[in-house]
Design a protein around this motif. Structure first.
Motif, mmCIF file in Angstrom:
data_model
loop_
_atom_site.group_PDB
_atom_site.id
_atom_site.type_symbol
_atom_site.label_atom_id
_atom_site.label_comp_id
_atom_site.label_asym_id
_atom_site.label_seq_id
_atom_site.Cartn_x
_atom_site.Cartn_y
_atom_site.Cartn_z
ATOM 1 N N ILE A 73 0.844 -1.193 0.000
ATOM 2 C CA ILE A 73 0.000 0.000 0.000
ATOM 3 C C ILE A 73 0.879 1.243 0.000
ATOM 4 C CG2 ILE A 73 -1.731 1.335 1.291
ATOM 5 C CD1 ILE A 73 -2.725 -1.320 2.454
ATOM 6 N N SER A 75 0.862 5.535 0.307
ATOM 7 C CA SER A 75 0.101 6.675 0.823
ATOM 8 C C SER A 75 0.484 7.945 0.079
ATOM 9 C CB SER A 75 0.392 6.886 2.311
ATOM 10 O OG SER A 75 -0.206 5.890 3.095
ATOM 11 N N LEU A 90 -4.809 6.813 -0.557
ATOM 12 C CA LEU A 90 -3.943 5.638 -0.599
ATOM 13 C C LEU A 90 -4.301 4.787 -1.801
ATOM 14 C CD1 LEU A 90 -5.693 2.953 0.451
ATOM 15 C CD2 LEU A 90 -5.290 3.976 2.686
ATOM 16 N N GLY A 92 -3.262 0.696 -3.763
ATOM 17 C CA GLY A 92 -2.553 -0.578 -3.714
ATOM 18 C C GLY A 92 -2.747 -1.282 -5.040
ATOM 19 N N GLN A 115 3.596 2.461 2.741
ATOM 20 C CA GLN A 115 3.287 2.245 4.148
ATOM 21 C C GLN A 115 3.183 0.763 4.500
ATOM 22 O OE1 GLN A 115 -1.091 2.406 5.187
ATOM 23 N NE2 GLN A 115 -0.964 4.135 3.775
ATOM 24 N N VAL A 116 2.842 -0.070 3.527
ATOM 25 C CA VAL A 116 2.856 -1.529 3.698
ATOM 26 C C VAL A 116 3.710 -2.093 2.576
ATOM 27 C CG1 VAL A 116 1.502 -3.656 3.725
ATOM 28 C CG2 VAL A 116 0.576 -1.589 4.792
ATOM 29 N N TRP A 172 -9.919 3.688 7.842
ATOM 30 C CA TRP A 172 -8.603 3.537 7.248
ATOM 31 C C TRP A 172 -8.139 2.088 7.273
ATOM 32 C CZ3 TRP A 172 -3.485 2.469 8.644
ATOM 33 C CH2 TRP A 172 -2.522 2.931 7.733
ATOM 34 N N CYS A 176 -7.247 -0.374 4.043
ATOM 35 C CA CYS A 176 -6.027 -1.174 3.920
ATOM 36 C C CYS A 176 -6.362 -2.650 3.753
ATOM 37 C CB CYS A 176 -5.142 -0.974 5.157
ATOM 38 S SG CYS A 176 -4.374 0.652 5.271
ATOM 39 N N ARG A 179 -7.062 -3.994 0.388
ATOM 40 C CA ARG A 179 -5.957 -3.994 -0.578
ATOM 41 C C ARG A 179 -4.848 -4.979 -0.248
ATOM 42 N NH1 ARG A 179 -8.618 0.696 -0.334
ATOM 43 N NH2 ARG A 179 -8.837 1.904 -2.273
ATOM 44 N N ILE A 185 -1.962 -6.354 9.177
ATOM 45 C CA ILE A 185 -1.481 -5.153 8.511
ATOM 46 C C ILE A 185 -0.292 -4.632 9.311
ATOM 47 C CG2 ILE A 185 -2.092 -2.893 7.593
ATOM 48 C CD1 ILE A 185 -5.036 -3.699 7.918
ATOM 49 N N LEU A 187 1.872 -2.068 10.605
ATOM 50 C CA LEU A 187 1.756 -0.624 10.781
ATOM 51 C C LEU A 187 2.404 -0.191 12.088
ATOM 52 C CD1 LEU A 187 -2.037 -0.308 9.898
ATOM 53 C CD2 LEU A 187 -0.167 0.442 8.438
#
Length: 258
Positions: A73, A75, A90, A92, A115-116, A172, A176, A179, A185, A187
């Motif tokens: 992902i 951002s 965002l 993905g 971010q991922v 949010w 995520c 995707r 996740i 984070l």
């Protein structure tokens, strides 16, 4: 935040292998292209892997590459003159970035940071526009995504204005979750603080609220979705409209509850 690696520092996968075949991509838009269009794109798609925190492009720098994620992902982050930052969108495997190149933009006022962690394929902006100009159907496909990206951004602004941080966090996390594969996740509180434009103590409190309702499990550097359906109920009207627009114009996006 600390200075991040530039887009040119993204490590490429071995390019000596044959061009990607359509069945190997996880990107929804590339999957939706015709075989003829994909054949035109394939020789120009460079595979890359991106670690969390690396920039795909920086603000006010030339937009010479377009990135299609297969996983992970990214951002879109805007910064005020005083240095305050906030996520404005965002993407993905559902899309590409920077989408504004399809509208003729050569630079962006915001930056894009992973971010991922994930991987994908990139192509020069000039080549992508050339192929799109020769194929009206493909150009229309990309412009549909530009539309839904702007819809997502507008509803992010709305959510930031009217929803409590707990609901915004739920929204949010659902975005995520849509995707990625699986329910975990990766984070950090620092990233969540940036994404939600709140201080880290507010992130901690919001995570505790969702965890107390048994919607998620929060551990160091990782959030696990425990009850997708209940999380959607908690997010209420903060989540769903941009996703519905994506599905109307392109294909199913939202994860179904188990």
């Amino acid at each position: 935040m600390d200075t991040l690696p530039n887009a040119g520092d993204i490590p490429l996968v071995d390019n000596s292998r044959p061009p990607i075949v359509k069945g190997d991509t996880g990107n929804y838009l590339l999957q939706l292209t015709t075989d003829k269009t994909f054949a035109a794109l394939a020789p120009h798609l460079e595979p890359f892997e991106a670690e969390r925190g690396i920039q795909l492009f920086a603000s006010e720098e030339p937009l010479d590459k377009v990135h299609f994620l297969d996983s992970g992902i990214g951002s879109l982050v805007a910064m005020s003159p005083e240095g305050h930052e906030c996520e404005i969108g965002l993407f993905g495997r559902d899309g590409f970035s920077p989408s504004s190149v399809m509208l003729g933009a050569e630079r962006s006022p915001y930056r894009c940071v992973i971010q991922v962690a994930g991987s994908g394929h990139r192509i020069t902006a000039s080549r992508l526009k050339e192929i799109a100009a020769e194929n009206a159907g493909f150009q229309q496909l990309l412009l549909k995504y530009v539309d839904v990206q702007w819809i997502q951004t507008s509803f992010t602004a709305l959510s930031n204005a009217v929803h409590h941080v707990d609901e915004r966090l739920a929204r949010w996390l659902l975005m995520c979750h849509d995707r990625i594969d699986g329910d975990e996740i990766a984070l950090t509180h620092e990233f969540l603080s940036l994404m939600l434009a709140v201080r880290r103590p507010s992130v901690t409190t919001a995570l505790h609220v969702l965890e107390g309702n048994r919607l998620i499990r929060s551990e160091r550097g990782c959030v696990t979705i425990r009850d997708r359906a209940a999380l959607e109920d908690f997010a209420s009207d903060a989540y769903g409209r941009p996703e519905a627009e994506y599905e109307k114009l392109l294909k199913p996006l939202r994860r179904t509850s188990d």
